[in-house]
Enzyme design. Sequence first.
Site, PDB file in Angstrom:
ATOM      1  N   ASP A 100       8.065  -7.703   6.862  1.00  0.00           N
ATOM      2  CA  ASP A 100       6.861  -6.873   6.917  1.00  0.00           C
ATOM      3  C   ASP A 100       6.293  -6.674   5.516  1.00  0.00           C
ATOM      4  O   ASP A 100       6.824  -5.870   4.749  1.00  0.00           O
ATOM      5  CB  ASP A 100       7.182  -5.489   7.519  1.00  0.00           C
ATOM      6  CG  ASP A 100       7.672  -5.572   8.958  1.00  0.00           C
ATOM      7  OD1 ASP A 100       7.069  -6.337   9.736  1.00  0.00           O
ATOM      8  OD2 ASP A 100       8.635  -4.862   9.307  1.00  0.00           O
ATOM      9  N   LYS A 125       5.961  -5.558  19.465  1.00  0.00           N
ATOM     10  CA  LYS A 125       6.274  -4.421  20.347  1.00  0.00           C
ATOM     11  C   LYS A 125       5.249  -4.319  21.479  1.00  0.00           C
ATOM     12  O   LYS A 125       4.594  -3.307  21.671  1.00  0.00           O
ATOM     13  CB  LYS A 125       6.385  -3.129  19.561  1.00  0.00           C
ATOM     14  CG  LYS A 125       7.585  -3.132  18.633  1.00  0.00           C
ATOM     15  CD  LYS A 125       8.001  -1.743  18.206  1.00  0.00           C
ATOM     16  CE  LYS A 125       9.264  -1.814  17.354  1.00  0.00           C
ATOM     17  NZ  LYS A 125       9.113  -2.645  16.138  1.00  0.00           N
TER      18      LYS A 125
END
Lengths: 225, 225
Positions: free
Chosen positions: B8, B68
């Site tokens: 990330d 997600k």
Amino acid sequence: MTLIVALDPGPGVEGSRAYEWARRICTEVKPYAAGFKIGLPALLKIGVERLKEVTSSCHAELMIADLKLADIGYIMSLVADELLNMGFNAVIAHAFTGYKDALENLSATLRGRGKLITVAAMSHKGSEEIMDKVVEDLLDVSIRAGAWGVVMPATRPKLIGFGKKRGLTILSPGIGVQGAKPGTALCSGADYEIVGRSITGSPNPGEAARKIVEAQREAMAECRA
Amino acid sequence: MTLIVALDPGPGVEGSRAYEWARRICTEVKPYAAGFKIGLPALLKIGVERLKEVTSSCHAELMIADLKLADIGYIMSLVADELLNMGFNAVIAHAFTGYKDALENLSATLRGRGKLITVAAMSHKGSEEIMDKVVEDLLDVSIRAGAWGVVMPATRPKLIGFGKKRGLTILSPGIGVQGAKPGTALCSGADYEIVGRSITGSPNPGEAARKIVEAQREAMAECRA
């Protein structure tokens, strides 16, 4: 205006065609729409750079990034920064990840820069398995995070009343292909109806949007009479 | 191998630098990692086309798309198709949205093509507000959808036992910056620990990864003694 158009390119719209598809629908539908909702299918098919061109050419009052964020606050804030840079002015996130170290951070990142919209219930059957049972908790988290609006499905209009009572702007998906008629959610207290495939799958999206707005008006005239 | 590295890019890594950043970390860290987990920050900063180059050059055993997902089945299936085309072989989705017309569709799309990993609890404080209270329901949905693995946080090791009892592969975030020490989750029964900032934020990511694997081994030797 009470119509938000979901720009989700389906299985038939691939690669560079997705960009032209989005640009065309946007132009034809714009006179009838309060805004556009753009999600992962468009993002992945069109790509980040060209999607910026789509948001800047659509440029409606509501340009909603619907990635249904549901992560820790640190990640959602990183993502929201990027989405604001891409021309979105509203971001949809799930309420079920909670406030602390989640929506609290996203809300702070969006403050003064874009609207926070949470999801408190969804249009599909599976929403009844867990989400609908904790819908009041999901609304509590939304209020605590200072959400501007909340997503509540047209397919289960009773839930819309819960959100409306809490003073939230209600955005309702589930109109058309998913089963609810235009105006159903508005009549239950929603502020906007979100329509995707009935418009974007039509050979004439502008005309399809015009008809949906007309059907919304007729339903509203009837239910308010 | 028991380490999965979360790629990330943080606030300091922007634009074209994000691509070089990911390529470099990938190369240096690969000897120590069972796989990589790539989410929306990387996708939005690197872009779809160049992210394909990252996944193809990383090419570890587990290439996990961590968006997600938490949408209706129709949308999650569209997205999963794109993610498989981008070189991922595992997809993370929330269990919260339920089975019917949600994970059932995603699971069908992934069958024979990629692994389904669900989220049943998260590493941040807000997970306790709603998710942790329905963790058994979230595991039920995961099992019903035929998930290969489930995400359970290292920060609350008690939850890991619930998932392990159900025969799921456990992937645990929350190591390092989020508070848990390397090996904490493994000692509680997790199969993989997911580490992000402690590795990617280091001036020497390879060395940081090597030290974490070493710390995992030491912790395991101790807790299994």
